[in-house]
Scaffold this motif. Structure first.
Motif, PDB file in Angstrom:
ATOM      1  N   SER A 195      24.638  30.240  38.261  1.00  0.00           N
ATOM      2  CA  SER A 195      23.682  30.119  37.152  1.00  0.00           C
ATOM      3  C   SER A 195      24.306  30.229  35.787  1.00  0.00           C
ATOM      4  O   SER A 195      24.538  29.607  34.852  1.00  0.00           O
ATOM      5  CB  SER A 195      22.135  30.765  37.191  1.00  0.00           C
ATOM      6  N   TYR A 196      24.899  31.716  35.691  1.00  0.00           N
ATOM      7  CA  TYR A 196      25.732  31.964  34.350  1.00  0.00           C
ATOM      8  C   TYR A 196      26.913  30.968  34.402  1.00  0.00           C
ATOM      9  O   TYR A 196      27.211  30.703  33.176  1.00  0.00           O
ATOM     10  CB  TYR A 196      25.967  33.435  34.488  1.00  0.00           C
ATOM     11  N   LYS A 197      27.593  31.035  35.322  1.00  0.00           N
ATOM     12  CA  LYS A 197      28.882  29.802  35.274  1.00  0.00           C
ATOM     13  C   LYS A 197      28.505  28.436  34.692  1.00  0.00           C
ATOM     14  O   LYS A 197      28.953  28.072  33.837  1.00  0.00           O
ATOM     15  CB  LYS A 197      29.559  29.824  36.350  1.00  0.00           C
ATOM     16  N   LYS A 198      27.513  28.109  35.311  1.00  0.00           N
ATOM     17  CA  LYS A 198      26.690  26.718  34.958  1.00  0.00           C
ATOM     18  C   LYS A 198      26.469  26.826  33.319  1.00  0.00           C
ATOM     19  O   LYS A 198      26.847  25.558  32.842  1.00  0.00           O
ATOM     20  CB  LYS A 198      25.450  26.205  35.961  1.00  0.00           C
ATOM     21  N   ASN A 199      25.610  27.311  32.940  1.00  0.00           N
ATOM     22  CA  ASN A 199      25.176  27.503  31.552  1.00  0.00           C
ATOM     23  C   ASN A 199      26.587  27.889  30.569  1.00  0.00           C
ATOM     24  O   ASN A 199      26.553  27.298  29.857  1.00  0.00           O
ATOM     25  CB  ASN A 199      24.384  28.623  31.358  1.00  0.00           C
ATOM     26  N   ALA A 200      27.484  28.554  31.186  1.00  0.00           N
ATOM     27  CA  ALA A 200      28.628  28.764  30.299  1.00  0.00           C
ATOM     28  C   ALA A 200      29.552  27.614  30.267  1.00  0.00           C
ATOM     29  O   ALA A 200      30.168  27.466  29.234  1.00  0.00           O
ATOM     30  CB  ALA A 200      29.509  30.032  30.787  1.00  0.00           C
ATOM     31  N   LEU A 201      29.586  26.723  31.122  1.00  0.00           N
ATOM     32  CA  LEU A 201      30.263  25.526  31.114  1.00  0.00           C
ATOM     33  C   LEU A 201      29.336  24.471  30.155  1.00  0.00           C
ATOM     34  O   LEU A 201      29.804  23.198  30.023  1.00  0.00           O
ATOM     35  CB  LEU A 201      30.429  24.814  32.607  1.00  0.00           C
ATOM     36  N   GLY A 202      28.243  24.628  29.712  1.00  0.00           N
ATOM     37  CA  GLY A 202      27.280  23.854  28.870  1.00  0.00           C
ATOM     38  C   GLY A 202      26.364  23.040  29.721  1.00  0.00           C
ATOM     39  O   GLY A 202      25.726  22.023  28.933  1.00  0.00           O
ATOM     40  N   PHE A 203      25.848  23.464  30.775  1.00  0.00           N
ATOM     41  CA  PHE A 203      25.101  22.829  31.549  1.00  0.00           C
ATOM     42  C   PHE A 203      23.585  23.603  31.354  1.00  0.00           C
ATOM     43  O   PHE A 203      23.842  24.850  31.454  1.00  0.00           O
ATOM     44  CB  PHE A 203      25.430  22.554  33.141  1.00  0.00           C
ATOM     45  N   GLU A 204      22.589  23.040  31.457  1.00  0.00           N
ATOM     46  CA  GLU A 204      21.285  23.799  31.560  1.00  0.00           C
ATOM     47  C   GLU A 204      20.742  24.005  32.741  1.00  0.00           C
ATOM     48  O   GLU A 204      21.012  23.312  33.744  1.00  0.00           O
ATOM     49  CB  GLU A 204      20.498  23.222  30.451  1.00  0.00           C
ATOM     50  N   GLY A 205      20.046  25.238  32.797  1.00  0.00           N
ATOM     51  CA  GLY A 205      18.927  25.436  34.038  1.00  0.00           C
ATOM     52  C   GLY A 205      19.776  26.445  34.796  1.00  0.00           C
ATOM     53  O   GLY A 205      20.990  26.892  34.894  1.00  0.00           O
ATOM     54  N   GLU A 206      19.095  26.863  35.942  1.00  0.00           N
ATOM     55  CA  GLU A 206      19.626  27.789  37.004  1.00  0.00           C
ATOM     56  C   GLU A 206      20.211  26.985  38.053  1.00  0.00           C
ATOM     57  O   GLU A 206      20.146  25.724  38.157  1.00  0.00           O
ATOM     58  CB  GLU A 206      18.230  28.529  37.948  1.00  0.00           C
ATOM     59  N   TYR A 207      21.128  27.783  38.710  1.00  0.00           N
ATOM     60  CA  TYR A 207      21.920  27.197  40.025  1.00  0.00           C
ATOM     61  C   TYR A 207      20.879  26.517  40.816  1.00  0.00           C
ATOM     62  O   TYR A 207      19.901  27.291  41.323  1.00  0.00           O
ATOM     63  CB  TYR A 207      22.724  28.213  40.667  1.00  0.00           C
ATOM     64  N   ASP A 208      20.939  25.304  41.444  1.00  0.00           N
ATOM     65  CA  ASP A 208      20.131  24.726  42.473  1.00  0.00           C
ATOM     66  C   ASP A 208      20.978  24.126  43.265  1.00  0.00           C
ATOM     67  O   ASP A 208      21.784  23.295  43.166  1.00  0.00           O
ATOM     68  CB  ASP A 208      19.355  23.627  41.689  1.00  0.00           C
ATOM     69  N   LYS A 209      21.026  24.616  44.624  1.00  0.00           N
ATOM     70  CA  LYS A 209      21.907  24.216  45.757  1.00  0.00           C
ATOM     71  C   LYS A 209      21.617  22.751  46.025  1.00  0.00           C
ATOM     72  O   LYS A 209      22.319  22.024  46.578  1.00  0.00           O
ATOM     73  CB  LYS A 209      21.781  24.951  47.108  1.00  0.00           C
ATOM     74  N   ALA A 210      20.586  22.158  45.577  1.00  0.00           N
ATOM     75  CA  ALA A 210      20.381  20.733  45.743  1.00  0.00           C
ATOM     76  C   ALA A 210      20.806  19.601  44.696  1.00  0.00           C
ATOM     77  O   ALA A 210      20.810  18.554  44.825  1.00  0.00           O
ATOM     78  CB  ALA A 210      18.797  20.402  45.890  1.00  0.00           C
ATOM     79  N   ASP A 211      21.398  20.281  43.847  1.00  0.00           N
ATOM     80  CA  ASP A 211      22.150  19.571  42.569  1.00  0.00           C
ATOM     81  C   ASP A 211      23.523  20.062  42.179  1.00  0.00           C
ATOM     82  O   ASP A 211      23.501  21.137  41.525  1.00  0.00           O
ATOM     83  CB  ASP A 211      21.180  19.431  41.276  1.00  0.00           C
ATOM     84  N   LEU A 212      24.534  19.566  42.846  1.00  0.00           N
ATOM     85  CA  LEU A 212      25.958  20.146  42.342  1.00  0.00           C
ATOM     86  C   LEU A 212      26.479  19.007  41.339  1.00  0.00           C
ATOM     87  O   LEU A 212      27.719  18.954  41.086  1.00  0.00           O
ATOM     88  CB  LEU A 212      26.693  20.109  43.604  1.00  0.00           C
ATOM     89  N   SER A 213      25.555  18.307  40.647  1.00  0.00           N
ATOM     90  CA  SER A 213      26.087  17.512  39.571  1.00  0.00           C
ATOM     91  C   SER A 213      27.013  18.116  38.437  1.00  0.00           C
ATOM     92  O   SER A 213      27.966  17.559  38.074  1.00  0.00           O
ATOM     93  CB  SER A 213      24.996  16.454  39.011  1.00  0.00           C
TER      94      SER A 213
END
Length: 193
Positions: free
Chosen positions: A128-146
């Protein structure tokens, strides 16, 4: 030219990731087939299912079974036997094993850092931290790797980084931690064919 490849995944996250690599990153030929087979904790059953599907695939497409390279993609959740027993079982049936301990998210973390984290909730927090640091919002969701797909399209070298980090992590581990990088390495090789 290589023969056909059959990859059977235990879960949706693994399939989604491999589909991203197949269609968007490596542009792997159509003779590589990825599908979901099996359920959580059914490791030997997944290997057996790959063997059944290899026979069906060979018959449908006119191949000899030995021409079809097979992979079973699974992780440690609910594993009833040891990794070495599972590996021997797979090898005795002509199936390669792509394994993640404790789960596939352990491999996903290797794209960003050499992580030795094994606690699932910590892995989700880190992703989740990596996702947000890359500019994407929200928590990590294993059903969505977009978010990961977009990141890998922009920075495909992250796949090579994941392989290097996984290999280093394996060297530092007393027991098998990740072998899924071997499948990713193989897909990379197939993309050059």
């Amino acid at each position: 030219m290589y023969g056909p490849v059959l990859i059977c995944c235990e879960g949706k996250t693994e399939k989604e990731y491999l589909d991203i690599l197949k269609h968007r990153i490596f542009r792997i030929p159509s003779y590589v087939k990825v599908q979901i087979e099996g359920e959580k904790g059914q490791h030997k059953a997944l290997v057996d299912r790959v063997v059944e599907l290899r026979a069906d695939f060979a018959e449908e497409e006119g191949f000899v079974e030995d021409q079809i390279e097979c992979w079973a993609v699974c992780d440690d959740d609910g594993m009833r036997s040891s990794y070495s027993d599972l590996k021997k079982y797979a090898e005795s049936r002509g199936v390669n094993l792509a394994f993640s301990r404790p789960q596939f998210e352990s491999f996903l973390m290797q794209h960003f850092e050499q992580s030795k984290e094994t606690d699932p909730s910590s892995l989700y927090r880190q992703l989740s931290y990596k996702k947000n640091a890359l500019g994407f919002e929200g928590e990590y969701d294993k059903a969505d790797l977009s978010w990961l797909e977009k990141t890998l399209i922009d920075r495909p070298k992250l796949v090579k980084i994941a392989i290097v980090n996984s290999d280093q992590r394996v060297l530092q581990s007393a027991s098998p931690f990740l072998t899924v990088q071997n499948l990713v390495r193989r897909l990379m090789q197939l993309s050059r064919d």
